[in-house]
Write an enzyme that holds these catalytic residues in place. Sequence first.
Site, short mmCIF file in Angstrom:
data_model
loop_
_atom_site.label_atom_id
_atom_site.label_comp_id
_atom_site.label_asym_id
_atom_site.label_seq_id
_atom_site.Cartn_x
_atom_site.Cartn_y
_atom_site.Cartn_z
N LYS A 281 -0.92 -8.48 13.03
CA LYS A 281 -1.10 -7.62 11.85
C LYS A 281 -2.56 -7.20 11.75
CE LYS A 281 1.29 -8.26 7.73
NZ LYS A 281 1.67 -9.14 6.60
C1 E4P Z 1 3.91 -8.36 4.20
O1 E4P Z 1 3.69 -8.03 5.33
C2 E4P Z 1 2.93 -8.21 3.10
O2 E4P Z 1 1.77 -8.93 3.38
C3 E4P Z 1 3.57 -8.65 1.81
O3 E4P Z 1 4.86 -8.09 1.72
C4 E4P Z 1 2.73 -8.35 0.59
O4 E4P Z 1 3.50 -8.67 -0.54
P1 E4P Z 1 2.86 -8.84 -2.00
O5 E4P Z 1 2.45 -7.51 -2.48
O6 E4P Z 1 3.97 -9.43 -2.81
O7 E4P Z 1 1.70 -9.78 -1.85
#
Ligand code: E4P
Length: 215
Positions: free
Chosen positions: A83
């Site tokens: 990521k």
């Molecule tokens: C996933 O890849 C993201 O980091 C995650 O869905 C973020 O979610 P949030 O906005 O609930 O922290």
Amino acid sequence: MKLFLDTASIDEIRQMWALGILDGVTTNPSLVAKEGRKFEDVIREICALGVPSVSAEVVATTVDAMVAEGRHLRQIHPSVYVKIPMIPAGLTATKILAGEGTRVNMTLVFSANQAILAAKVGAAYVSPFIGRLDDQGEDGMKLIADIVQIYRNYHVKTEVLVASVRHPIHVLDAAKLGADIATMPFAVMQKMALHPLTDIGLAKFLADWQKVPKG
Ligand code: E4P
């Protein structure tokens, strides 16, 4: 649509993996911090379960450091997707890593133009954060509709991974729009399986079955 769990909890992942409905896992630094365990141990353990797509996020913010961290993460296991945050340096880092065959999940995406750029540099996944947009009064699902349409227009191979999902309606709407993947908290995936009429119906069937003569 592929269903991913958005968690670093091995216990949650094990439960959904056992049901046979899990296609992948996304983590981020905040989710890993909640577990109080070493990052790489967590990623290794998730991959060892057999989960075919496990997103692990870099914390560097310069091109060279992101590339180095990405190279390190990808060698943990073949299922790792790296990521990379959607910042200018992240675009360059993604171009380099994708060129080497690393599958990049471009994260922290909040606009369709950012998604166009993520595809341009060869990201395997683009992660638009719909819940965080909704939280501040914007329409997160409209962003998904825009990205899906744009990617279709140009036959883009980058998969749309709907992130920051808050409830089952988000999953349903993303599926109707044709998004490739939705990643969600454990509670949301649990809710997808449940309906009170299912439980009431089963209880009635089992009660009536007691009235059927046996033997
Ligand atoms: C996933 O890849 C993201 O980091 C995650 O869905 C973020 O979610 P949030 O906005 O609930 O922290």
